[in-house]
Enzyme design. Structure first.
Site, PDB file in Angstrom:
ATOM      1  N   SER A   1      -9.577  -0.620   7.226  1.00  0.00           N
ATOM      2  CA  SER A   1      -9.078  -0.491   5.859  1.00  0.00           C
ATOM      3  C   SER A   1      -8.434  -1.727   5.257  1.00  0.00           C
ATOM      4  CB  SER A   1      -8.076   0.650   5.775  1.00  0.00           C
ATOM      5  OG  SER A   1      -8.766   1.859   5.714  1.00  0.00           O
TER       6      SER A   1
ATOM      7  N   LYS B   1       0.853  -1.194   0.000  1.00  0.00           N
ATOM      8  CA  LYS B   1       0.000   0.000   0.000  1.00  0.00           C
ATOM      9  C   LYS B   1       0.890   1.247   0.000  1.00  0.00           C
ATOM     10  CE  LYS B   1      -3.753   2.103   2.736  1.00  0.00           C
ATOM     11  NZ  LYS B   1      -4.617   1.935   3.913  1.00  0.00           N
TER      12      LYS B   1
ATOM     13  N   SER C   1      -9.571   1.863   3.080  1.00  0.00           N
ATOM     14  CA  SER C   1      -8.759   2.664   2.201  1.00  0.00           C
ATOM     15  C   SER C   1      -7.747   1.852   1.379  1.00  0.00           C
ATOM     16  CB  SER C   1      -7.989   3.700   3.022  1.00  0.00           C
ATOM     17  OG  SER C   1      -7.129   3.058   3.943  1.00  0.00           O
TER      18      SER C   1
HETATM   19  N1  GLN Z   1     -12.918   3.913   6.690  1.00  0.00           N
HETATM   20  C1  GLN Z   1     -12.122   4.248   7.828  1.00  0.00           C
HETATM   21  C2  GLN Z   1     -11.723   5.698   7.769  1.00  0.00           C
HETATM   22  O1  GLN Z   1     -11.963   6.310   6.769  1.00  0.00           O
HETATM   23  C3  GLN Z   1     -10.950   3.334   7.924  1.00  0.00           C
HETATM   24  C4  GLN Z   1      -9.653   3.889   7.503  1.00  0.00           C
HETATM   25  C5  GLN Z   1      -8.476   3.002   7.769  1.00  0.00           C
HETATM   26  O2  GLN Z   1      -8.597   1.943   8.389  1.00  0.00           O
HETATM   27  N2  GLN Z   1      -7.304   3.458   7.363  1.00  0.00           N
HETATM   28  O3  GLN Z   1     -11.187   6.222   8.701  1.00  0.00           O
END
Ligand code: GLN
Length: 484
Positions: free
Chosen positions: A176, A77, A152
């Protein structure tokens, strides 16, 4: 034709001379090329990966014993440092920034002879649930290109889903890794907070962030965890709890005590088909000799607000370093004072969602509102953690959906950030409590999309989490990435 089903089988094929690392890398480069419209990768390290594959083949042929991730093709990532490679958190503010060092997790993968094939698209600074907040554009879900892959870590998920690499790394602050795994029909593991070093992981919410793994078999995920986990002198939050040899321990079968929350399965936001599939699984698990029982859980409505208050507060502090002076993008405006220079660089370089969160975080930390929001959210976090600890006195796992719905249509939620945040209801619990959690691809929906079961265990009990997941995947004959 190169075919990948698991790292174990790949290694067996290498040993028997049926394939080579070079063939594997060539295969993935071809696949990445033909699937470039999915937009899963930002950059592909083609010549480097080919060269590494050749040298691994030579080493093996010269009789050197293969290490644990010999020739395993990995995607990273775009929030994980890899020395001398670009790193941008999918943000314009870091475009053209090059990592000066590698994350500890990456060093450990490389030491076991993994091949890193490229870096994967994601939501800007890992903030989002659909991969639509990326400076590189959206990523398509390979099972239905009109849908999002989740976020994400959407690029990392699609890289594995579409067979563009063997395993990939993501980061999980509030879901994410698990949520995109759920949307893409693959496995996504978030280890316990403090299991894998965060050194070299771009910080979002530092008391939540954890590197996670995508794969198609529990064994592959377990192997990557085994390699990356454990103490690191560069990250004092890594636990010294023993890292077990997961791959030796997950094949056994056990009977478990499993808790579930009716409040989660009856929640108004949950797709009824997801709820009934999980209810059906609960019956089956009981029949198979596990003890699965409901536990009362009255905190569900508070977890998303608590998560978004604390993470945005941490993000507002963590992201203050992107000021146009020290990293990446800076405004071209001339003749402005230093404060305006900061403002201008940040206004131009950061995307809408990231700005929203920085402002929200600054607000909840402000003198007048600190106690009303930040302190209160911390209290919710500590209540939740205690409640979860009590549950683990009597149970091995808690199961629940990973997400209230299957993969959203592209654009479906972009205009309503609150609706987007609320969809994190099931995943943020594990990050608030610091426990390990996995999304296991067990189900398919009548709309044609896959979805997973989320399983959580007590802190550092990844062995049983993985064993139980493995057991369920075998019993359900799950085929990750493919629809049943
Ligand atoms: N959807 C969550 C957020 O936007 C998770 C993000 C993540 O785990 N990096 O914060």
């Amino acid at each position: 034709m190169f075919e990948f089903s698991s790292i174990e089988q790949y290694h067996a094929a290498l040993k028997e001379g049926k394939t080579t690392c070079l063939q594997a890398v060539e295969h993935y480069l071809d696949r990445i090329r033909s699937a470039s419209h999915l937009n899963a990768f930002i950059e592909v390290y083609a010549s480097e990966a080919l060269q590494k594959a050749r040298s691994l083949d030579q080493r093996r042929n010269a009789g050197h014993p293969a290490r644990k991730l010999h020739g395993v093709v990995v995607g990273l990532k775009d929030v994980i440092c890899y020395k001398d490679h670009k790193l941008s958190a999918s943000s314009n503010i870091l475009k053209n920034f090059t990592s000066l060092y590698s994350a500890t997790a990456v060093e450990r993968l490389l030491a076991e002879e993994a091949i890193i094939i490229g870096n994967c698209n994601c939501d800007e600074f890992a903030m989002g649930s659909t991969n639509e907040n990326s400076a590189y554009g959206r990523v398509l879900n390979a099972l239905d290109e009109t849908r999002v892959p989740g976020g994400s870590s959407g690029g990392s998920a699609v890289a594995v889903q579409a067979g563009l690499c063997m395993i990939s790394l993501g980061s999980d602050t509030g879901g994410s890794v698990r949520q995109p795994a759920d949307f893409c029909g693959i496995i996504g593991l978030k280890p316990a907070y403090g299991r894998i070093s965060r050194y070299g992981l771009i910080a979002y919410g530092s008391s939540f962030d954890q590197i996670g793994i995508f794969g198609t078999t529990v064994y592959d995920v377990a192997l990557a965890l085994e390699v990356m986990a454990g103490p690191d002198e560069f990250d004092s939050t890594v636990s010294s709890t023993k890292v077990e040899k997961y791959t030796d321990l997950i094949g056994k079968k056990s009977k478990y005590r499993v808790a579930y929350f009716n409040e989660a399965l009856d929640h108004s936001s949950l797709d009824p088909e997801i709820s009934s599939s999980i209810t059906g699984l609960i019956e089956k698990l009981n029949k198979d000799g596990h003890e699965v029982s409901p536990v009362e859980f009255d905190l569900l409505d508070y977890v998303v607000p608590a998560y978004y208050i604390i993470t945005t507060a941490e993000a507002s502090s963590n992201l203050s370093r992107y000021d146009g002076v020290r990293y990446g993008y800076r405004t071209q405006r001339k003749g402005i004072n230093l404060t305006d220079f900061y403002k201008q660089s940040r206004s131009e370089g950061l995307g809408k969602e990231v700005k929203r969160r920085i402002m929200l975080g600054t607000f909840v930390l402000s003198a007048g509102y600190y106690d009303a929001y930040f302190t209160k959210a911390q209290k919710v976090r500590s209540l939740l953690t205690k409640k979860i600890q009590l549950i683990f006195r009597e149970f091995d796992f808690i199961i629940m959906p990973t997400s209230p719905a299957t993969a959203f249509k592209a654009g479906e939620k972009t205009t309503d950030p609150i609706a987007m945040y609320l969809a994190d209801i099931y995943t943020v619990i594990a990050n608030l409590a610091g426990i390990p959690s996995i999304s296991v691809p067990l189900f398919s929906h009548s709309n044609g999309m896959p979805f997973g079961l989320q399983v959580m265990s007590n802190r550092f009990n990844e062995v049983h989490l993985l064993r139980f997941s493995n057991q369920m995947m075998q019993e359900q004959k799950a085929q990750p990435g493919k629809l049943k």
